[in-house]
Each structure stands twice: as structure tokens, then as C-alpha cells.
Design a protein around this motif. Structure first.
Motif, mmCIF file in Angstrom:
data_model
loop_
_atom_site.group_PDB
_atom_site.id
_atom_site.type_symbol
_atom_site.label_atom_id
_atom_site.label_comp_id
_atom_site.label_asym_id
_atom_site.label_seq_id
_atom_site.Cartn_x
_atom_site.Cartn_y
_atom_site.Cartn_z
ATOM 1 N N PRO A 95 39.304 48.864 38.652
ATOM 2 C CA PRO A 95 39.489 47.521 39.207
ATOM 3 C C PRO A 95 39.346 47.466 40.719
ATOM 4 C CG PRO A 95 41.580 48.448 38.487
ATOM 5 C CD PRO A 95 40.511 49.367 37.984
ATOM 6 N N ARG A 96 39.439 48.620 41.394
ATOM 7 C CA ARG A 96 39.193 48.610 42.835
ATOM 8 C C ARG A 96 37.720 48.345 43.131
ATOM 9 N NH1 ARG A 96 40.717 54.218 44.900
ATOM 10 N NH2 ARG A 96 39.432 54.692 43.053
ATOM 11 N N ILE A 97 36.853 48.774 42.223
ATOM 12 C CA ILE A 97 35.426 48.527 42.390
ATOM 13 C C ILE A 97 35.069 47.115 41.956
ATOM 14 C CG2 ILE A 97 33.114 49.247 41.673
ATOM 15 C CD1 ILE A 97 34.524 51.205 43.528
ATOM 16 N N ALA A 98 35.517 46.700 40.795
ATOM 17 C CA ALA A 98 35.239 45.351 40.305
ATOM 18 C C ALA A 98 36.205 45.032 39.175
ATOM 19 C CB ALA A 98 33.799 45.218 39.834
ATOM 20 N N THR A 99 36.893 43.908 39.279
ATOM 21 C CA THR A 99 37.756 43.450 38.196
ATOM 22 C C THR A 99 36.908 42.740 37.151
ATOM 23 O OG1 THR A 99 38.159 41.276 39.187
ATOM 24 C CG2 THR A 99 39.593 43.092 39.895
ATOM 25 N N PRO A 100 37.427 42.529 35.949
ATOM 26 C CA PRO A 100 36.655 41.784 34.934
ATOM 27 C C PRO A 100 36.213 40.406 35.424
ATOM 28 C CG PRO A 100 38.506 42.898 33.900
ATOM 29 C CD PRO A 100 38.674 43.099 35.381
ATOM 30 N N GLY A 101 37.073 39.719 36.148
ATOM 31 C CA GLY A 101 36.690 38.414 36.674
ATOM 32 C C GLY A 101 35.576 38.518 37.692
ATOM 33 N N GLU A 102 35.610 39.556 38.519
ATOM 34 C CA GLU A 102 34.557 39.731 39.513
ATOM 35 C C GLU A 102 33.228 40.094 38.856
ATOM 36 O OE1 GLU A 102 37.220 41.187 43.354
ATOM 37 O OE2 GLU A 102 36.324 42.673 42.009
ATOM 38 N N LEU A 103 33.283 40.854 37.766
ATOM 39 C CA LEU A 103 32.048 41.186 37.059
ATOM 40 C C LEU A 103 31.378 39.930 36.528
ATOM 41 C CD1 LEU A 103 33.143 44.388 35.088
ATOM 42 C CD2 LEU A 103 31.627 44.271 37.069
ATOM 43 N N ARG A 104 32.188 39.028 35.989
ATOM 44 C CA ARG A 104 31.621 37.772 35.484
ATOM 45 C C ARG A 104 31.054 36.937 36.629
ATOM 46 N NH1 ARG A 104 33.524 32.491 34.111
ATOM 47 N NH2 ARG A 104 32.290 31.617 32.395
ATOM 48 N N ALA A 105 31.786 36.871 37.745
ATOM 49 C CA ALA A 105 31.306 36.095 38.887
ATOM 50 C C ALA A 105 30.051 36.715 39.483
ATOM 51 C CB ALA A 105 32.406 35.997 39.946
ATOM 52 N N LEU A 106 30.003 38.039 39.519
ATOM 53 C CA LEU A 106 28.847 38.709 40.114
ATOM 54 C C LEU A 106 27.570 38.437 39.333
ATOM 55 C CD1 LEU A 106 28.257 40.713 42.459
ATOM 56 C CD2 LEU A 106 28.468 42.553 40.775
ATOM 57 N N ALA A 107 27.708 38.202 38.040
ATOM 58 C CA ALA A 107 26.536 38.014 37.185
ATOM 59 C C ALA A 107 25.902 36.642 37.332
ATOM 60 C CB ALA A 107 26.923 38.236 35.721
ATOM 61 N N LEU A 108 26.616 35.659 37.885
ATOM 62 C CA LEU A 108 26.121 34.294 37.931
ATOM 63 C C LEU A 108 26.158 33.771 39.366
ATOM 64 C CD1 LEU A 108 28.004 32.921 34.788
ATOM 65 C CD2 LEU A 108 25.612 33.612 34.928
ATOM 66 N N GLY A 109 25.025 33.252 39.809
ATOM 67 C CA GLY A 109 24.916 32.807 41.189
ATOM 68 C C GLY A 109 25.917 31.738 41.571
#
Length: 451
Positions: free
Chosen positions: A317-331
Motif C-alpha cells: 500500500p505504500r506503493i499504491a493502494t487499491p483506490g489509487e490503482l483504480r484512479a491511476l487507470a482512468l484519466g
């Protein structure tokens, strides 16, 4: 941190791309020199045309070149931003644009004229006058533009690692074609007007071809055809006939969209005047716009799924949380996260979120490259080749640095609360913007006509 092969569900549609483009590896290829020769020949051809126009009408030609050069800037930015994770080498982007503006345009001018003449001989002059542009334009122009994407593949095949890459290169070939063709049309409009070195025909052409036609013109058609080439390159799990058939289908789709736009269909459309014309333009242009927006959405999601899976595999989670992964995938979710950070903790938080997202994306790309290298040499303990682990460590350190910065600002996670905007609303917004641009362009043309 253990490196492994790419996630299996995405291997079929996305492949790791090498870092950068080494021109020295392309120089020995015959395709490279063919590309160079064709670009130089196109430069001479188009340069001769523009120099003759500048000699006769220096002010009008300069205005035409300046207006359409500025017009290309937002299109270039939007096309380049499509591929958020693995950006294409600038030299290849420029080569794609140059192919469209120099090679495709110089080949299409005599090619379209020859096909017009052939249609007149085979059918009739009346048919050619009505349907010549719809038949000759797409047949010649879409073919020579698509060859530009093929040329990029022949010179730098490993750089086309997803369908989205084909979209990007195809769109830039189309953009180059659109800009140079529009400049030529603008200069011809000055000659036809016969009023000397006057800029009014140039401005009128800028609104007609730049706004009324440019929203769903060569950039979109090129993106569609380029997607087919990208599919043929990356979908190695499919048979060669299947991949070639898909590339042909995409080219046929680009041809059909171009044919519809150039055709006299709906010429006697609903109503008269500006409102009736706007309805005809929308009826012809919106289907192409929606089709290609949906195609781009699917291609972007597949690429984003592949790269975010690289980060998810770390389970850190220090690299990317589940929420950040979803946000990172969509502009739009990335943008929402930046806005939310600014609302909560000011501009420094917005900057930190933007840098965190960029570092996460770069780390995902480097992980895919390192994992692919390890997969190719399974007998060598990971991490394998020199350089790639250093890049992984660099971007991992940058992610942790921005994470610490956000925590100090009291905003530990780069996400935004609330429901996400659906694709239907985003496509509706794009169509609404197109309607607004058409209305403004039509009002400007009406004003020019009255003046």
C-alpha cells in the motif's frame, strides 16, 4: 521486491516495450532508409507547393501556415496524452506526423486526381462530380496514411506494444495529413477568390475545414486504421490471417467513416440554413466520433489494466493502494484525485499527487520491462539485466518520496471520494462540445460572409 513475468490475462493485448528508441538499431534496416527517402521526397514536393504559394501570396500563406500550426497543437497534446503509462518516443511521433503531412499528402494529390479521372471514364462526369470525393478521397488517402503506421512498425516494431500505440501513431499521421491538406486548401481558396493577397478566404477555410470538418476528420480516421495495425502487431495469440483481417476491417471502418463524411448523402437534409447544415454535419460526424471514442476507451483500459496489475502484484500500500490503482487507470479519476488534494491541502498536495501518479505509472512500466527480461532468461536469478533494476529502484524511491510528502500534508491517499463519471456522460460531454464548436464556427462563417 521480486520481479516476475507480466500478468497473464493482459499479455495478449499489451507487451512490455523497451526503454526509448535506439536510432542506431534502425539505421541498418532497409525500411528506415525507405522512410527517410519518402520523407525527403514529400518535403521537396510540399515545400515546392508552399514556396510557390508564398511567392504569390506571402501574407495569406503565412497566415494559413500559422493558423493551422496553432490548430495542430491541442490535437497533438490530446493524442499524446492518450497513452499515459508508456509514452511513445518523440522521434517516432514526429515521424508519424511528418509522414501524414509530407508523404501521404504529396501522394494523395495525384492519386486522388487519377482516381477521379478513372471514375469519370468508367461511369460519368455527373457521377464523379457527386461521388468522386467520397470514393477517391477515402480510397487513396486512408491507404497512404495507414502505410505510415506500417512504416513505423517496420522501423520500430517493439515500440508498438499495444493497440493504443497504433491509435496514437495513426492519429498523428492523420493530424499531419489534415494540417498540410488544410493549408493547401486555404491557399487555393485565396487563388480562387482572385482578390489578391487577402486573408479572408484563409480564415473562412480555417473555420470550415478546421472546425466544421476537423473534429471528425483525418485524425479520427487515422486513429481507427492505426488501431487495426496495432492489433495485428500485438495480438500474437491470434493467427496471422485473423490479425490481418482485423487490420483490414479497421481500415475499412476508416474508409467508411471518410466515405460518409465526403458523400453527398443528406445534402438535401433537414431544414435549410445554418441549423439544417449543423444537423447534417452532426449526423455524419457524430457516429465516427462516438465509435472512435469507444475504441480508444477500450484500448486505454486494457493498457491501464496491464500496468496497474504490475503494481498490484507488489501488494504494497505504500506503493499504491487499491483506490489509487483504480484512479491511476482512468484519466478522469486521476484528475479528480488531483482536484480533491488541492481542495483538502492546497496546491502542494495537488503537485504531490500528480508526481505520485507519474512515479507510479513509470514504476509500473519499469516493472513490466524487468519482469519480461527475467521471463526471457529464467535461469538467471532476478533481478536481471543491469539498468532495469536501477530504473525500478529509482521510480520506487520517487513513489515513496511523494507518499511521504502527502502524509506530511495530511493527505495520505491520492484518491477522490464520490461516484465516478460514467463513460456515457463523458461521451455526451464530447458530443456537446462538438455541437458548441460547430455553432461557433458557423456563426463566425456567417459573420465573415456578411462582412
Amino acid at each position: 521486491m521480486t520481479l516476475g513475468p507480466p500478468p497473464p490475462r493482459a499479455v495478449q493485448s499489451v507487451h512490455p516495450a523497451p526503454s526509448g528508441f535506439d536510432l542506431r538499431q534502425a539505421v541498418p534496416l532497409p525500411a528506415f532508409w525507405l522512410l527517410v527517402v519518402l520523407l525527403l521526397a514529400g518535403l521537396v514536393r510540399i515545400g515546392t507547393l508552399l514556396w510557390a504559394a508564398f511567392t504569390e501570396h506571402p501574407v495569406a500563406t503565412s497566415v494559413a501556415v500559422g493558423l493551422f500550426a496553432l490548430y495542430a497543437v491541442p490535437f497533438w497534446i490530446c493524442v499524446r496524452a492518450l497513452d499515459y503509462f508508456e509514452r511513445e518516443p518523440p522521434v517516432l511521433l514526429v515521424a508519424a506526423f511528418a509522414w501524414g503531412g509530407l508523404v501521404a499528402t504529396s501522394a494523395a494529390i495525384p492519386g486522388s486526381a487519377a482516381l477521379h479521372n478513372l471514375l469519370a471514364k468508367l461511369h460519368s462526369t455527373e457521377f464523379t462530380a457527386a461521388w468522386g470525393a467520397a470514393v477517391a478521397g477515402p480510397t487513396v488517402e486512408e491507404l497512404v496514411k495507414t502505410l505510415g503506421v506500417v512504416a513505423i512498425v517496420l522501423v520500430a516494431r517493439t515500440q508498438v506494444n499495444s493497440v493504443l500505440d497504433g491509435v496514437v501513431y495513426g492519429a498523428l499521421v492523420g493530424l499531419g495529413f489534415q494540417v498540410v491538406e488544410d493549408v493547401i486548401y486555404a491557399v487555393n481558396a485565396v487563388v480562387i477568390a482572385g482578390r489578391g493577397d487577402e486573408v479572408t478566404p484563409v480564415v473562412a477555410t480555417f473555420f470550415v475545414r478546421g472546425f466544421l470538418a476537423g473534429l471528425w476528420s483525418h485524425t479520427l480516421f487515422g486513429a481507427l486504421a492505426g488501431a487495426g495495425i496495432g492489433y495485428a502487431v500485438v495480438r500474437r495469440d491470434r493467427s496471422r490471417p485473423a490479425r490481418c483481417a482485423m487490420a483490414g476491417l479497421a481500415l475499412a471502418g476508416a474508409w467508411a467513416c471518410h466515405f460518409l463524411w465526403n458523400s453527398p448523402l443528406l445534402a438535401d437534409g433537414p431544414g435549410t440554413g445554418g441549423f439544417g447544415l449543423l444537423l447534417v454535419l452532426l449526423a455524419k460526424g457524430v457516429p465516427s466520433l462516438v465509435l472512435i471514442l469507444l475504441l480508444v476507451r477500450v484500448a486505454r483500459h486494457r493498457e491501464a489494466d496491464y500496468y496497474t496489475a504490475q503494481l498490484a502484484a507488489l501488494d504494497d500500500p505504500r506503493i499504491a493502494t487499491p483506490g489509487e490503482l483504480r484512479a491511476l487507470a482512468l484519466g478522469h479519476l486521476r484528475a479528480d484525485a488531483r482536484r480533491h488534494a488541492q481542495q483538502r491541502a492546497g496546491h502542494p498536495a495537488r503537485t504531490a499527487v500528480r508526481r505520485l501518479q507519474h512515479a507510479q505509472a513509470r514504476l509500473a512500466v519499469e516493472l513490466s520491462r524487468a519482469g519480461a527480461a527475467v521471463a526471457r532468461t529464467p535461469d538467471v536469478p532476478a533481478p536481471e539485466p543491469a539498468g532495469l533494476p536501477a530504473a525500478v529502484d529509482r521510480w520506487r524511491a520517487e513513489v515513496l518520496t511523494q507518499r511521504d510528502q502527502l502524509r506530511e500534508l495530511g493527505h495520505p491517499e491520492a484518491v477522490a471520494p464520490g461516484p465516478a463519471q460514467g463513460p456515457g456522460r463523458r461521451i455526451g460531454a464530447a458530443v456537446g462540445l462538438a455541437v458548441l464548436v460547430l455553432a461557433v464556427a458557423w456563426a463566425a462563417l456567417s459573420w465573415l460572409g456578411a462582412a
